[in-house]
Design a protein around this motif. Structure first.
Motif, PDB file in Angstrom:
ATOM      1  N   ALA A  14      13.506  -4.342   2.203  1.00 37.24           N
ATOM      2  CA  ALA A  14      13.560  -4.610   0.762  1.00 37.24           C
ATOM      3  C   ALA A  14      14.167  -5.968   0.464  1.00 37.24           C
ATOM      4  O   ALA A  14      15.250  -6.080  -0.085  1.00 37.24           O
ATOM      5  CB  ALA A  14      14.346  -3.530   0.031  1.00 37.24           C
ATOM      6  N   ALA A  17      16.603  -7.321  -2.586  1.00 39.75           N
ATOM      7  CA  ALA A  17      17.340  -6.207  -3.175  1.00 39.75           C
ATOM      8  C   ALA A  17      18.827  -6.380  -2.906  1.00 39.75           C
ATOM      9  O   ALA A  17      19.243  -7.140  -2.053  1.00 39.75           O
ATOM     10  CB  ALA A  17      16.855  -4.884  -2.591  1.00 39.75           C
ATOM     11  N   ASN A 148       6.989  -9.745  -3.728  1.00 36.88           N
ATOM     12  CA  ASN A 148       6.729  -9.572  -5.161  1.00 36.88           C
ATOM     13  C   ASN A 148       6.599  -8.116  -5.598  1.00 36.88           C
ATOM     14  O   ASN A 148       6.382  -7.848  -6.780  1.00 36.88           O
ATOM     15  CB  ASN A 148       5.465 -10.350  -5.565  1.00 36.88           C
ATOM     16  CG  ASN A 148       5.664 -11.849  -5.455  1.00 36.88           C
ATOM     17  OD1 ASN A 148       6.740 -12.360  -5.763  1.00 36.88           O
ATOM     18  ND2 ASN A 148       4.633 -12.562  -4.993  1.00 36.88           N
ATOM     19  N   ASP A 149       6.711  -7.192  -4.659  1.00 33.21           N
ATOM     20  CA  ASP A 149       6.625  -5.765  -4.984  1.00 33.21           C
ATOM     21  C   ASP A 149       8.032  -5.191  -5.000  1.00 33.21           C
ATOM     22  O   ASP A 149       8.629  -4.947  -3.955  1.00 33.21           O
ATOM     23  CB  ASP A 149       5.753  -5.037  -3.957  1.00 33.21           C
ATOM     24  CG  ASP A 149       5.519  -3.574  -4.321  1.00 33.21           C
ATOM     25  OD1 ASP A 149       6.179  -3.078  -5.256  1.00 33.21           O
ATOM     26  OD2 ASP A 149       4.680  -2.931  -3.667  1.00 33.21           O
ATOM     27  N   ALA A 150       8.560  -4.987  -6.203  1.00 30.68           N
ATOM     28  CA  ALA A 150       9.948  -4.528  -6.345  1.00 30.68           C
ATOM     29  C   ALA A 150      10.184  -3.138  -5.780  1.00 30.68           C
ATOM     30  O   ALA A 150      11.318  -2.758  -5.514  1.00 30.68           O
ATOM     31  CB  ALA A 150      10.354  -4.553  -7.823  1.00 30.68           C
ATOM     32  N   GLN A 151       9.118  -2.351  -5.592  1.00 33.42           N
ATOM     33  CA  GLN A 151       9.268  -0.971  -5.109  1.00 33.42           C
ATOM     34  C   GLN A 151       8.980  -0.825  -3.617  1.00 33.42           C
ATOM     35  O   GLN A 151       8.880   0.285  -3.113  1.00 33.42           O
ATOM     36  CB  GLN A 151       8.336  -0.043  -5.894  1.00 33.42           C
ATOM     37  CG  GLN A 151       8.670   0.107  -7.372  1.00 33.42           C
ATOM     38  CD  GLN A 151      10.051   0.659  -7.605  1.00 33.42           C
ATOM     39  OE1 GLN A 151      10.892   0.008  -8.220  1.00 33.42           O
ATOM     40  NE2 GLN A 151      10.312   1.848  -7.111  1.00 33.42           N
ATOM     41  N   GLU A 245       8.405   4.894  -8.332  1.00 31.36           N
ATOM     42  CA  GLU A 245       9.316   4.717  -9.458  1.00 31.36           C
ATOM     43  C   GLU A 245       9.390   5.994 -10.295  1.00 31.36           C
ATOM     44  O   GLU A 245       8.398   6.674 -10.512  1.00 31.36           O
ATOM     45  CB  GLU A 245       8.831   3.553 -10.331  1.00 31.36           C
ATOM     46  CG  GLU A 245       9.846   3.051 -11.318  1.00 31.36           C
ATOM     47  CD  GLU A 245       9.435   1.751 -11.976  1.00 31.36           C
ATOM     48  OE1 GLU A 245      10.247   1.180 -12.726  1.00 31.36           O
ATOM     49  OE2 GLU A 245       8.280   1.306 -11.756  1.00 31.36           O
TER      50      GLU A 245
END
Length: 301
Positions: A14, A17, A148-151, A245
């Motif tokens: 991640a 994060a 670019n993918d926060a999840q 999410e």
């Protein structure tokens, strides 16, 4: 040796994060919340489906949800009888009393409903070009691919380390892990390894409470895939995880669970306690105690 299991590799999970969940000894002392959290989560699920259950009751000519539950009482009992009892910690770490925390039947394999939806490494990278790159560049490209993918979660794992993890996973495909919750103690999560394709190995993480309630129909909050296409030629396994999410687990919390998983499954011969816990859980042995699991998880950070 376990020294090759690099903490730096785990910290690449991640990217961008915040640091992974850090748990103090004091917070882990609040294990008394385990049973409460399970009940609380089940209540939230019931509330979520309250409208549908009410509609179902009316369709069957019943007054309310309570009458619906009474009508299906025998079926509910049948499901409960299929549960495997696993003891858990009681009121607090300072007491020795235990109480049963049943886990829904875990013998059935949960695999993705269709392998056609499984993304291979070639859907992320140009494998022909990647094969010519050095390890550090592959790691950098893999991080950039998901930045670019926060999840999402991503990491690279040395093949020698991964082989130990996979060998353990084949022997112990199901387990539970504790997740610290601020001011609430430890929340328990169920994990299951699946082997859906030749070069893909996945792990499904689900709230234990939901798995108890819905069994094989429960929805994982995090899915982690290990891509093995580069393993033979480059000695690397690329990990990608996706956190759904709104299912009660943050990316940082999912990262903690992945780290915990790798520490338990990447164990060496010197860590007898982690191996013992895996074996006891796999056998459904009543001597398995969540308190011991939590104590061992404390040592990870």
């Amino acid at each position: 040796m376990m020294a090759t299991f690099r903490i730096s590799t785990l910290r690449r999970i991640a990217p961008g994060a915040a640091p992974h969940v850090r748990v103090s000894q004091r917070r882990w002392a609040q294990v008394h919340g385990v049973r409460f959290l399970v009940t609380q989560y089940s209540d939230r699920i019931l509330e979520k489906y309250k409208e549908k259950l009410g509609k179902k009751a009316k369709e069957e000519g019943l007054r309310d949800i309570d009458q619906l539950k009474e009508a299906y009482k025998e079926k509910i009992q049948d499901v409960k009888k299929a549960a495997i009892p696993i003891p858990t910690v009681a009121a607090s770490r300072t007491t020795s009393t235990t109480s049963p925390l049943p886990v829904a039947q875990v013998s059935a394999e949960r695999t993705p409903s269709s392998n056609s939806g499984l993304r291979t490494l070639s859907s992320y990278l140009d494998l022909d070009k990647t094969m010519d790159l050095p390890e550090k560049e592959i790691e950098a490209i893999w991080r950039l691919r998901h930045v670019n993918d926060a999840q999402s979660l991503c990491a690279t794992i040395p093949l020698s380390v991964y082989q130990t993890i996979e060998d353990t996973a084949k022997t112990h495909p199901r387990f539970i892990l504790p997740l610290p919750k601020e001011g609430q103690g430890a929340e328990i999560h169920f994990l299951q390894w699946t082997f859906p394709a030749e070069n893909s190995v996945t792990v499904l993480f689900t709230h234990l409470a939901e798995y108890k309630l819905r069994g094989e129909f429960s929805q994982p909050h995090t899915t982690v895939t290990h891509h093995l296409e580069l393993a033979k030629d480059k000695g690397l396994v690329l990990l990608h995880g996706q956190v759904v999410e709104g299912r009660g687990v943050s990316v940082d919390e999912a990262k903690w669970l992945v780290m915990c998983l790798q520490k338990f499954y990447g164990l060496g011969r010197e860590n007898n306690e982690r191996r013992r816990l895996l074996e006891l859980f796999g056998k459904g042995d009543a001597s398995f105690k969540i308190e011991n699991l939590v104590e061992e998880a404390e040592k990870i950070i």
